[in-house]
Structure formats: C-alpha cells, structure tokens
Scaffold this active site. Structure first.
Site, PDB file in Angstrom:
ATOM      1  N   GLY A  11     -44.771 -24.773 -20.387  1.00  0.00           N
ATOM      2  CA  GLY A  11     -45.691 -23.968 -20.000  1.00  0.00           C
ATOM      3  C   GLY A  11     -45.228 -24.504 -18.928  1.00  0.00           C
ATOM      4  CG  ASP A  15     -52.562 -22.848 -11.969  1.00  0.00           C
ATOM      5  OD1 ASP A  15     -52.898 -22.208 -11.447  1.00  0.00           O
ATOM      6  OD2 ASP A  15     -53.507 -23.197 -12.779  1.00  0.00           O
ATOM      7  CG  LEU A  16     -52.517 -27.984 -17.963  1.00  0.00           C
ATOM      8  CD1 LEU A  16     -54.195 -27.621 -16.926  1.00  0.00           C
ATOM      9  CD2 LEU A  16     -52.018 -27.640 -19.206  1.00  0.00           C
ATOM     10  NE  ARG A  45     -41.821 -15.981 -20.360  1.00  0.00           N
ATOM     11  CZ  ARG A  45     -42.958 -15.020 -20.909  1.00  0.00           C
ATOM     12  NH1 ARG A  45     -42.700 -14.347 -21.634  1.00  0.00           N
ATOM     13  NH2 ARG A  45     -43.989 -14.950 -20.198  1.00  0.00           N
ATOM     14  CG  PHE A  88     -42.634 -20.900 -26.552  1.00  0.00           C
ATOM     15  CD1 PHE A  88     -43.317 -19.873 -26.477  1.00  0.00           C
ATOM     16  CD2 PHE A  88     -43.031 -21.373 -25.069  1.00  0.00           C
ATOM     17  CE1 PHE A  88     -44.042 -19.589 -26.257  1.00  0.00           C
ATOM     18  CE2 PHE A  88     -44.395 -20.866 -24.690  1.00  0.00           C
ATOM     19  CZ  PHE A  88     -44.907 -19.974 -25.259  1.00  0.00           C
ATOM     20  CE  LYS A 151     -61.121 -25.499 -21.269  1.00  0.00           C
ATOM     21  NZ  LYS A 151     -62.557 -25.494 -20.370  1.00  0.00           N
ATOM     22  CD  GLU A 219     -65.620 -23.078 -12.187  1.00  0.00           C
ATOM     23  OE1 GLU A 219     -65.087 -23.502 -12.571  1.00  0.00           O
ATOM     24  OE2 GLU A 219     -65.687 -22.309 -13.522  1.00  0.00           O
ATOM     25  CG  ASP A 238     -64.310 -21.649 -19.710  1.00  0.00           C
ATOM     26  OD1 ASP A 238     -62.494 -21.852 -20.276  1.00  0.00           O
ATOM     27  OD2 ASP A 238     -64.282 -21.625 -19.199  1.00  0.00           O
ATOM     28  CG  HIS A 243     -65.465 -28.559 -20.164  1.00  0.00           C
ATOM     29  ND1 HIS A 243     -64.767 -29.697 -20.713  1.00  0.00           N
ATOM     30  CD2 HIS A 243     -65.572 -28.239 -19.777  1.00  0.00           C
ATOM     31  CE1 HIS A 243     -63.185 -28.765 -20.428  1.00  0.00           C
ATOM     32  NE2 HIS A 243     -63.515 -27.501 -19.740  1.00  0.00           N
TER      33      HIS A 243
END
Ligand SMILES: NC(=O)c1ccc[n+]([C@@H]2O[C@H](COP(=O)([O-])OP(=O)(O)OC[C@H]3O[C@@H](n4cnc5c(N)ncnc54)[C@H](OP(=O)(O)O)[C@@H]3O)[C@@H](O)[C@H]2O)c1
Length: 490
Positions: A11, A15-16, A45, A88, A151, A219, A238, A243
């Site tokens: 990945g 974004d991460l 990919r 993958f 996560k 947020e 989430d 958390h």
C-alpha cells in the site's frame, strides 16, 4: 542493538504511506535512528519506476514531515527506497517478489530481518499474510519476520478472532504488531509517567477523590474521501473500540510490577475485563449515537454525512458516540467514565479530563460554591497538562476563585514531538511491542463494543441528529445532565 532490516510496505502509493509512513521514515533518518543496513520496499499496484516513486514521495515528505527536508538526509534515504509494482491478490507474483527482496537483503546486508507493513484495506490483510507465508517465508529463514497490521483489526469479535488466528499461525503473537497510532502519541506515553512518578497524583487516583472522568476526541472534518471505509465502520468501531478504550485502560490501570511490555499490557487488559457489561435498558440509557447533518454558514453549505462521497443517501452509520461506562474494581467502583467522540465538531481535540470531588462546604467557604479541581491531559493537537484549583481572589473580601496552571508541552521552543508513527516504526525495528495492542486487549475491546452494536441494531436511529459544527446531539448533553454534570469543553 542491531536494527538492520528490510521494511516492506504494502500500500506504498496510498494515503497512509504518503502522509504518515514515509515522512516518519524520513524523520527517523533525520534523527539518525535508522540503521546503516536498511532498505524500504514499497508495493503498489500502479506501474511506476523507482525514480517516479522517489519524486512523488519527496513531495509528500516535504508536505508532511515535521523536519524541513534536508538535502543530505534525503539523498541518504532516497536511494534505499524501491518501488515494486504487483497485484498482491495474484499468488503467482509473490515468487518473483521474494527473489527481489532477497536481492535487496543481500545488497544492504539486512541480515534476513523483515518488517511487512500492511497499509492496505483490511479485507486484504489475511490474503497477503497467507501468500507471504507460502512464498516468502521458507523453512530455515534467517533473521526475524514481523508484521504490522493497521487498524481496524476486524469489524467485530468473530472477524477479529478469525483474522488473528490466521496472522499468528504465520507470524506468532510476538512478531505481530497491531497498530493503534494513539499509543505512539507523546502525551499517551506521558500518562503513566504523570500517574506513577508524581506523589501528588497517584494517592488521589481513585473513587475516594475522583468524581468522574471525561475522555473525548473530536474532529472538525467529516469523512473526507474515506466514505466507503467509514460506511462499514462508524464511530463506534473506528474510534471507541480502539483509541478511546486504550485511553480508558491507560488512565484506569493499576501500577504495573515492572515497565516491561507484558506487565503493562497485563494491567491494561485487567481494566478492559473489568468494564461493567451493559444490557438492554442500560445500553439505551448510557449510550448516544449521532450523525451530522448539513449546515448553512456564512462560508457556504457544509454537507451532511449522507451527502458525502461514497456514502449511502439513507445511511444509518454513526459519526458520533457518547457513552458512560463503569469499571468494576475497588479503585473505580462508582466513578463514571464518560466518553465522547465525533466528526464535524467545533474543534479538533483529544483530551482526558479528571474532575475531583468538591471539598465539603465548611469553614469560611460555607456559603460559597467551590469549583472542583480539574486535571486535563491534552493529547492533540495541543500537548500538555492543565490543572484548575481554588485560590483567594486578591483584595479585602474573602472570595475564592478558580485559577489555572497550564503546561503546554508543544508551545515550548525547541520541543517538536515525534509523530506517533515515528515512534511506532522505530519500536517495530527494536522489537518493542509495548505501544501496540496485544490480542486480548483487542478481544476485550470488541466484546464491549459488539454488545452495544448488537443492541443498537434493534433500534434504528433517527438521523441526522446534529448539525455539522456542533458538539453532537442534545441527548449527549442529557447523558451527563441526568447525573448533574456537564461536558467540559475547555
Ligand atoms: N489514511 C489514513 O490516515 C489511515 C489512518 C488510520 C488507519 N488507516 C488504515 O491504513 C490502511 C491503508 O489506508 P489508506 O488510506 O492508505 O488506503 P488507500 O489510500 O486506499 O491505499 C490503498 C493502497 O493499497 C494498494 N492496493 C489496493 N489493491 C491492491 C492490489 N490488488 N495490489 C496491490 N496494491 C493494491 C493501493 O495501490 P494503488 O494505489 O497502486 O492502487 C494503495 O497503495 C487501511 O487499513 C486503513 O484503514 C489509514
């Protein structure tokens, strides 16, 4: 300690990887914490060359790194980053991939040590681990192989158990690193220090002196471009399952016998096990869910959740949760823990607020309303500790007023706290799992959350029930008001 290793990021174009992982690796290089024998292989990919990827990631590092990009530091790192394009899902691609890994291992002398970071959608975790097992982990491998799982870890207890069994069969528990990036935050690590290294706090840290605890994380943004993920998740899965319950366990745990990983995690698990199970009416009375609706403001219209991209027009996914829980042990019996988390709130902030009991109204304070002592641990975006206490107002009259001590850690010149992912990636290299969730922590957190989600299914909500930019539905305020308390938005 020899940290030599190859870090594989599945990945790597996501974004991460762009916003967090590669900037964290750059910062570790900046701080001279990366080993000499180190290379990063990112898997995506799309077709691209190493040079294409290095240029793209350079721009992301410039945008997201906490240190300015220094030419020498970057040059030292850039040539050790490789891009590998593969699908993958395709089993036949793994043999070639493993050969490439072995070549790089040899070139950089990384001693056969590998970290596999799963920065991909959760539905792919199991498949990748399975294929790695068959093609990249021959009998007699040298070095250690560790896996980092992002996560969410499952979407309920059963799916989490299934995933866990598959992963630990291949990597074993001691090589499995379940990320909860909150645990990498500076102030979370500070909670134990604050509690166990200060004589003025630990003796008071119990139901004799504490009235209640509020833990909240808000947020200002909505779901941004992650509507498809969020539709399957919601705020309970989430935020609360991971958390928020991690924060509860750190605030409420007993002092560990030792600072080793096992002792700390054992104490955290005891807290999760001791959370009072709610059933039927308890759930109705002690939990509130919400979803933001649109709002017209001077700056234009803010979309409601149901109008966001990749969200169903009649979605019942919650973007807000407030709840009250109790921990059934001698330290905490009778002390409510109020949790609140939501999107599209007025401020971005994560804080833990400890409200102490008020003094008896005796002596010359008799007719006056004393304010309680309040301790706030600020986690993000500000890091610090706030304490409110009572003092005499200067003057001839006997007036008592609340005054404040406010320690802002990241306001201090020269303090530039490491990003959570820096600390966590470094710990994976060092083999320290203290700041990662052990399986039984995940398990007990799911048990608590599943129970509520199951009960909610029988009572469809009426959404939207709060306007974007507000502190959530009115029921969340009532949750505290019926206990004669209020949310404290500092
Ligand atoms: N983004 C965050 O801030 C954040 C925060 C906390 C947790 N997470 C978790 O981190 C994980 C990754 O999130 P993300 O936001 O980075 O996701 P993302 O932006 O959607 O990235 C997904 C990545 O997976 C790759 N990919 C998908 N299918 C593939 C395939 N068949 N073969 C090879 N590569 C494939 C994509 O490659 P291509 O681009 O080349 O298609 C891309 O690099 C998720 O589990 C998420 O829940 C993310």
């Amino acid at each position: 300690m020899d940290l030599s290793c190859t870090m594989v990021i599945f990945g790597g174009t996501g974004d991460l990887a762009h916003r967090k992982l590669l900037p964290a690796i750059y910062n570790l290089q900046y701080e001279k914490l990366l080993p000499e024998n180190f290379t990063v292989i990112v898997v995506g990919r799309r077709e691209k060359t190493d040079e294409d990827y290095r240029e793209e990631i350079y721009r992301s590092i410039k945008a997201f790194s906490r240190f300015e990009v220094n030419g020498e530091v970057w040059n030292n790192l850039r040539d050790r980053i490789y891009y590998w394009s593969m699908d993958f899902l395709q089993e036949e691609t793994y043999g070639l991939f493993n050969r490439f890994l072995s070549e790089k291992e040899y070139q950089y002398d990384t001693k056969g040590n590998r970290i596999y970071y799963m920065a991909v959608a959760p539905e792919y975790f199991e498949g990748i681990v399975d294929k790695l097992h068959r093609h990249c982990m021959d009998e007699g491998i040298k070095g250690w192989h560790r896996v980092v799982i992002e996560k969410p870890f499952g979407r309920d207890l059963n799916s989490a158990k299934y995933l866990n069994d598959k992963i630990v069969q291949v990597f074993q528990e001691e090589n499995t690193y379940r990320i909860d990036h909150y645990l990498g935050k500076e102030m979370l690590q500070n909670i134990m220090v604050l509690r166990f290294a200060n004589m003025i706090f630990e003796p008071l840290w119990n139901n004799r002196f504490i009235d209640h605890i509020q833990i909240f994380s808000s947020e200002t943004v909505g779901v941004e471009n992650r509507g498809d993920y969020y539709e399957r998740s919601g705020a309970m899965r989430d935020m609360v399952q991971s958390h928020m319950l991690q924060l509860v366990s750190l605030i409420a745990m007993e002092p560990p016998n030792d600072l080793d990983t096992k002792s700390i995690q054992d104490e955290k698990v005891k807290v999760l096990k001791a959370i009072k199970k709610m059933a039927g009416k308890d759930i109705e009375e002690n939990t509130v869910r919400g979803q933001y609706g649109s709002r017209r403001s001077e700056r234009g219209e803010i979309s409601g959740y149901r109008q966001e991209a990749r969200v169903a027009p009649h979605s019942n996914t919650e973007t807000f949760v407030a709840l009250k829980l109790y921990i059934e042990n001698f330290r905490w019996a009778g002390v409510p823990f109020y949790i609140r988390t939501g999107k599209r709130m007025p401020e971005k902030s994560t804080e833990i607020l400890i409200q102490f009991k008020t003094m008896e109204n005796i002596l010359y304070f008799k007719d006056k309303q004393l304010q309680p002592n309040i301790l706030v641990i600020r986690i993000q975006p500000m890091e610090g500790i706030f304490f409110q206490f009572n003092a005499k107002e200067p003057g001839t009259r006997q007036r008592i007023i609340p005054v404040e001590m406010d320690f802002c850690q990241n306001c201090r010149v020269g303090i530039n706290s490491p990003e959570a992912y820096e600390r966590l990636l470094y710990d994976v290299m060092r083999g320290d799992r203290t700041l990662f969730a052990r399986w039984d922590e995940v398990e007990y957190a799911w048990k608590f959350v599943d129970n509520i989600l199951e009960a909610w299914k029988n009572h469809p909500p009426i959404f939207p029930n709060y306007e974007a930019g507000t502190w959530g539905p009115g029921e969340a305020d009532k949750l505290l008001q019926k206990d004669h308390r209020n949310w404290i938005n500092r």
